[in-house]
Design an enzyme around this catalytic site. Structure first.
Site, PDB file in Angstrom:
ATOM      1  CG  HIS A   7     -12.639  -0.125  31.755  1.00  0.00           C
ATOM      2  ND1 HIS A   7     -11.347  -0.140  32.205  1.00  0.00           N
ATOM      3  CD2 HIS A   7     -12.900   1.169  31.435  1.00  0.00           C
ATOM      4  CE1 HIS A   7     -10.839   1.097  32.163  1.00  0.00           C
ATOM      5  NE2 HIS A   7     -11.764   1.907  31.684  1.00  0.00           N
ATOM      6  CG  HIS A  79     -12.573   5.527  28.021  1.00  0.00           C
ATOM      7  ND1 HIS A  79     -13.135   6.377  28.943  1.00  0.00           N
ATOM      8  CD2 HIS A  79     -11.990   4.546  28.756  1.00  0.00           C
ATOM      9  CE1 HIS A  79     -12.894   5.945  30.173  1.00  0.00           C
ATOM     10  NE2 HIS A  79     -12.193   4.827  30.089  1.00  0.00           N
ATOM     11  CD  GLU A 130      -8.340   4.083  30.930  1.00  0.00           C
ATOM     12  OE1 GLU A 130      -9.501   3.655  30.807  1.00  0.00           O
ATOM     13  OE2 GLU A 130      -7.906   4.553  32.011  1.00  0.00           O
TER      14      GLU A 130
HETATM   15 CO    CO Z   1     -11.277   3.906  31.763  1.00  0.00          CO
END
Ligand code: CO
Length: 134
Positions: A7, A79, A130
């Site tokens: 994502h 992020h 991440e």
């Molecule tokens: Co995230």
């Protein structure tokens, strides 16, 4: 080591407005807002054919998104998340290469119930990354 883009997370100051923008202007499938108190965010998931976008708004007073919005009042990309097959092996490889992790250094349970680590943006071109166990 890294696999699929899981994502892209976008910080927004007005979650309802952002949700409507993605649904009505961009024509995307959006979820209902979900509070994630452990992460200090309320999130709307935007489901795309090949990945997801997560619209994040602060929840509570100690939210990491609140601090981000203080520095970026219009919001912005917060992020990006890549999948890795083995989060422990990924963590060990990154530490061995000299990269820094944010937080305690051990994988934590992320917003999808899977172990994640965050990498220091100063080590990755200013981008907060991440990594999530696939
Ligand atoms: Co995230």
């Amino acid at each position: 080591m890294i696999g699929r883009l899981n994502h892209v997370a976008i910080a927004v100051k007005d979650l309802a407005a952002a949700r409507a923008l993605y649904r009505d202007v961009l024509g995307a499938a959006v979820s209902e807002p979900q509070d994630l108190p452990a992460h200090g965010v309320t999130v709307v998931f935007v489901t795309l054919p090949n990945t997801k976008v997560e619209l994040l708004a602060p929840l509570g007073t100690a939210s990491p998104i609140g601090r981000f919005l203080e520095r970026n009042p219009d919001g912005g990309i917060h992020h990006i998340c890549y999948e890795v097959p083995d989060i422990g092996a990924a963590r060990d490889r990154l530490l061995a290469s000299g990269a820094r992790l944010l937080g305690p250094g051990e994988p934590q349970i992320g917003a999808h119930g899977k172990p994640v680590v965050f990498l220091h943006p100063k080590d990755f071109g200013g981008v907060l990354i991440e990594l999530e166990q696939a």
